[in-house]
Design a protein around this motif. Structure first.
Motif, PDB file in Angstrom:
ATOM      1  N   ALA A  43       0.864  -1.179   0.000  1.00 32.09           N
ATOM      2  CA  ALA A  43       0.000   0.000   0.000  1.00 32.09           C
ATOM      3  C   ALA A  43       0.899   1.227   0.000  1.00 32.09           C
ATOM      4  O   ALA A  43       2.007   1.200   0.556  1.00 32.09           O
ATOM      5  N   LEU A  44       0.452   2.264  -0.629  1.00 33.58           N
ATOM      6  CA  LEU A  44       1.168   3.534  -0.607  1.00 33.58           C
ATOM      7  C   LEU A  44       0.470   4.416   0.419  1.00 33.58           C
ATOM      8  O   LEU A  44      -0.708   4.754   0.255  1.00 33.58           O
ATOM      9  N   TRP A  45       1.179   4.733   1.502  1.00 35.98           N
ATOM     10  CA  TRP A  45       0.616   5.554   2.574  1.00 35.98           C
ATOM     11  C   TRP A  45       1.214   6.945   2.477  1.00 35.98           C
ATOM     12  O   TRP A  45       2.434   7.106   2.381  1.00 35.98           O
ATOM     13  N   CYS A  46       0.356   7.950   2.479  1.00 34.08           N
ATOM     14  CA  CYS A  46       0.808   9.333   2.391  1.00 34.08           C
ATOM     15  C   CYS A  46       0.458  10.054   3.692  1.00 34.08           C
ATOM     16  O   CYS A  46      -0.708  10.420   3.904  1.00 34.08           O
ATOM     17  N   PRO A  47       1.434  10.219   4.575  1.00 28.14           N
ATOM     18  CA  PRO A  47       1.156  10.915   5.832  1.00 28.14           C
ATOM     19  C   PRO A  47       0.840  12.387   5.580  1.00 28.14           C
ATOM     20  O   PRO A  47       1.129  12.922   4.496  1.00 28.14           O
ATOM     21  N   LEU A  48       0.238  13.035   6.574  1.00 31.53           N
ATOM     22  CA  LEU A  48      -0.120  14.442   6.420  1.00 31.53           C
ATOM     23  C   LEU A  48       1.106  15.309   6.176  1.00 31.53           C
ATOM     24  O   LEU A  48       1.045  16.305   5.469  1.00 31.53           O
ATOM     25  N   SER A  49       2.231  14.938   6.781  1.00 31.52           N
ATOM     26  CA  SER A  49       3.472  15.664   6.527  1.00 31.52           C
ATOM     27  C   SER A  49       4.560  14.632   6.254  1.00 31.52           C
ATOM     28  O   SER A  49       4.565  13.553   6.835  1.00 31.52           O
ATOM     29  N   GLY A  50       5.428  14.934   5.359  1.00 34.82           N
ATOM     30  CA  GLY A  50       6.499  14.009   5.016  1.00 34.82           C
ATOM     31  C   GLY A  50       6.245  13.328   3.677  1.00 34.82           C
ATOM     32  O   GLY A  50       5.274  13.615   2.987  1.00 34.82           O
ATOM     33  N   ASP A  51       7.143  12.436   3.349  1.00 34.79           N
ATOM     34  CA  ASP A  51       7.099  11.755   2.061  1.00 34.79           C
ATOM     35  C   ASP A  51       6.190  10.531   2.097  1.00 34.79           C
ATOM     36  O   ASP A  51       6.014   9.912   3.149  1.00 34.79           O
ATOM     37  N   PRO A  52       5.627  10.148   0.948  1.00 31.03           N
ATOM     38  CA  PRO A  52       4.846   8.907   0.874  1.00 31.03           C
ATOM     39  C   PRO A  52       5.712   7.702   1.257  1.00 31.03           C
ATOM     40  O   PRO A  52       6.927   7.707   1.055  1.00 31.03           O
ATOM     41  N   VAL A  53       5.066   6.679   1.817  1.00 35.72           N
ATOM     42  CA  VAL A  53       5.754   5.482   2.288  1.00 35.72           C
ATOM     43  C   VAL A  53       5.130   4.265   1.607  1.00 35.72           C
ATOM     44  O   VAL A  53       3.913   4.099   1.638  1.00 35.72           O
ATOM     45  N   LEU A  54       5.955   3.419   1.011  1.00 37.93           N
ATOM     46  CA  LEU A  54       5.482   2.163   0.449  1.00 37.93           C
ATOM     47  C   LEU A  54       5.477   1.142   1.576  1.00 37.93           C
ATOM     48  O   LEU A  54       6.525   0.766   2.097  1.00 37.93           O
ATOM     49  N   MET A  55       4.294   0.704   1.988  1.00 34.65           N
ATOM     50  CA  MET A  55       4.165  -0.231   3.105  1.00 34.65           C
ATOM     51  C   MET A  55       4.001  -1.637   2.560  1.00 34.65           C
ATOM     52  O   MET A  55       3.238  -1.865   1.623  1.00 34.65           O
ATOM     53  N   LEU A  56       4.730  -2.584   3.151  1.00 34.17           N
ATOM     54  CA  LEU A  56       4.636  -3.985   2.759  1.00 34.17           C
ATOM     55  C   LEU A  56       3.809  -4.749   3.781  1.00 34.17           C
ATOM     56  O   LEU A  56       3.881  -4.473   4.977  1.00 34.17           O
ATOM     57  N   HIS A  57       3.052  -5.725   3.316  1.00 31.39           N
ATOM     58  CA  HIS A  57       2.303  -6.633   4.183  1.00 31.39           C
ATOM     59  C   HIS A  57       3.296  -7.272   5.149  1.00 31.39           C
ATOM     60  O   HIS A  57       4.457  -7.504   4.810  1.00 31.39           O
ATOM     61  N   THR A  58       2.872  -7.574   6.373  1.00 30.34           N
ATOM     62  CA  THR A  58       3.800  -8.112   7.372  1.00 30.34           C
ATOM     63  C   THR A  58       4.489  -9.375   6.890  1.00 30.34           C
ATOM     64  O   THR A  58       5.685  -9.558   7.130  1.00 30.34           O
ATOM     65  N   GLN A  59       3.808 -10.268   6.185  1.00 31.79           N
ATOM     66  CA  GLN A  59       4.435 -11.483   5.669  1.00 31.79           C
ATOM     67  C   GLN A  59       5.457 -11.146   4.582  1.00 31.79           C
ATOM     68  O   GLN A  59       6.521 -11.743   4.526  1.00 31.79           O
ATOM     69  N   ALA A  60       5.153 -10.167   3.739  1.00 31.77           N
ATOM     70  CA  ALA A  60       6.096  -9.751   2.702  1.00 31.77           C
ATOM     71  C   ALA A  60       7.358  -9.174   3.339  1.00 31.77           C
ATOM     72  O   ALA A  60       8.470  -9.411   2.855  1.00 31.77           O
ATOM     73  N   ARG A  61       7.209  -8.439   4.450  1.00 31.09           N
ATOM     74  CA  ARG A  61       8.390  -7.906   5.144  1.00 31.09           C
ATOM     75  C   ARG A  61       9.242  -9.029   5.681  1.00 31.09           C
ATOM     76  O   ARG A  61      10.464  -8.999   5.573  1.00 31.09           O
ATOM     77  N   ARG A  62       8.602 -10.061   6.247  1.00 23.92           N
ATOM     78  CA  ARG A  62       9.371 -11.210   6.760  1.00 23.92           C
ATOM     79  C   ARG A  62      10.126 -11.883   5.632  1.00 23.92           C
ATOM     80  O   ARG A  62      11.288 -12.227   5.764  1.00 23.92           O
ATOM     81  N   ASN A  63       9.462 -12.093   4.509  1.00 19.66           N
ATOM     82  CA  ASN A  63      10.094 -12.747   3.367  1.00 19.66           C
ATOM     83  C   ASN A  63      11.235 -11.901   2.816  1.00 19.66           C
ATOM     84  O   ASN A  63      12.276 -12.417   2.456  1.00 19.66           O
ATOM     85  N   PHE A  64      11.039 -10.597   2.768  1.00 25.20           N
ATOM     86  CA  PHE A  64      12.057  -9.685   2.250  1.00 25.20           C
ATOM     87  C   PHE A  64      13.295  -9.728   3.136  1.00 25.20           C
ATOM     88  O   PHE A  64      14.408  -9.881   2.647  1.00 25.20           O
ATOM     89  N   HIS A  65      13.123  -9.639   4.442  1.00 24.96           N
ATOM     90  CA  HIS A  65      14.268  -9.637   5.351  1.00 24.96           C
ATOM     91  C   HIS A  65      14.958 -11.008   5.370  1.00 24.96           C
ATOM     92  O   HIS A  65      16.180 -11.091   5.446  1.00 24.96           O
ATOM     93  N   ALA A  66      14.206 -12.081   5.266  1.00 19.71           N
ATOM     94  CA  ALA A  66      14.807 -13.426   5.247  1.00 19.71           C
ATOM     95  C   ALA A  66      15.665 -13.592   3.997  1.00 19.71           C
ATOM     96  O   ALA A  66      16.719 -14.221   4.047  1.00 19.71           O
ATOM     97  N   ALA A  67      15.222 -13.014   2.877  1.00 22.80           N
ATOM     98  CA  ALA A  67      15.993 -13.134   1.628  1.00 22.80           C
ATOM     99  C   ALA A  67      17.296 -12.355   1.706  1.00 22.80           C
ATOM    100  O   ALA A  67      18.254 -12.679   1.003  1.00 22.80           O
ATOM    101  N   ASP A  68      17.354 -11.333   2.553  1.00 24.45           N
ATOM    102  CA  ASP A  68      18.573 -10.538   2.694  1.00 24.45           C
ATOM    103  C   ASP A  68      19.650 -11.224   3.523  1.00 24.45           C
ATOM    104  O   ASP A  68      20.794 -10.803   3.510  1.00 24.45           O
ATOM    105  N   LEU A  69      19.280 -12.251   4.281  1.00 23.74           N
ATOM    106  CA  LEU A  69      20.267 -12.902   5.173  1.00 23.74           C
ATOM    107  C   LEU A  69      21.194 -13.810   4.440  1.00 23.74           C
ATOM    108  O   LEU A  69      20.996 -14.335   3.440  1.00 23.74           O
TER     109      LEU A  69
END
Length: 69
Positions: A43-69
């Motif tokens: 999801a693309l989250w746009c806070p009221l102030s600051g830059d937009p943030v690309l948010m990853l599903h919690t499982q996708a974050r786990r998979n992403f970090h595991a692939a970096d190890l």
């Protein structure tokens, strides 16, 4: 309870059209809950102030970090 606007995504390769919504004024925490509930990978989250943030599903974050190890 959030205001929404309907939208869709068309695949560049001619694949199926995916329906979606722009959810207005939603904090990051509830957005993560909705991502989990509806099994959304990103999801693309746009806070009221600051830059937009690309948010990853919690499982996708786990998979992403595991692939970096």
């Amino acid at each position: 309870g959030y205001a929404t606007l309907p939208g869709h995504r068309e695949a560049l390769d001619g694949g199926a059209i995916e329906e979606g919504y722009l959810v207005l004024n939603i904090p990051a925490g509830p957005l993560e809950e909705l991502m989990a509930k509806f099994d959304q990978e990103v999801a693309l989250w746009c806070p009221l102030s600051g830059d937009p943030v690309l948010m990853l599903h919690t499982q996708a974050r786990r998979n992403f970090h595991a692939a970096d190890l």
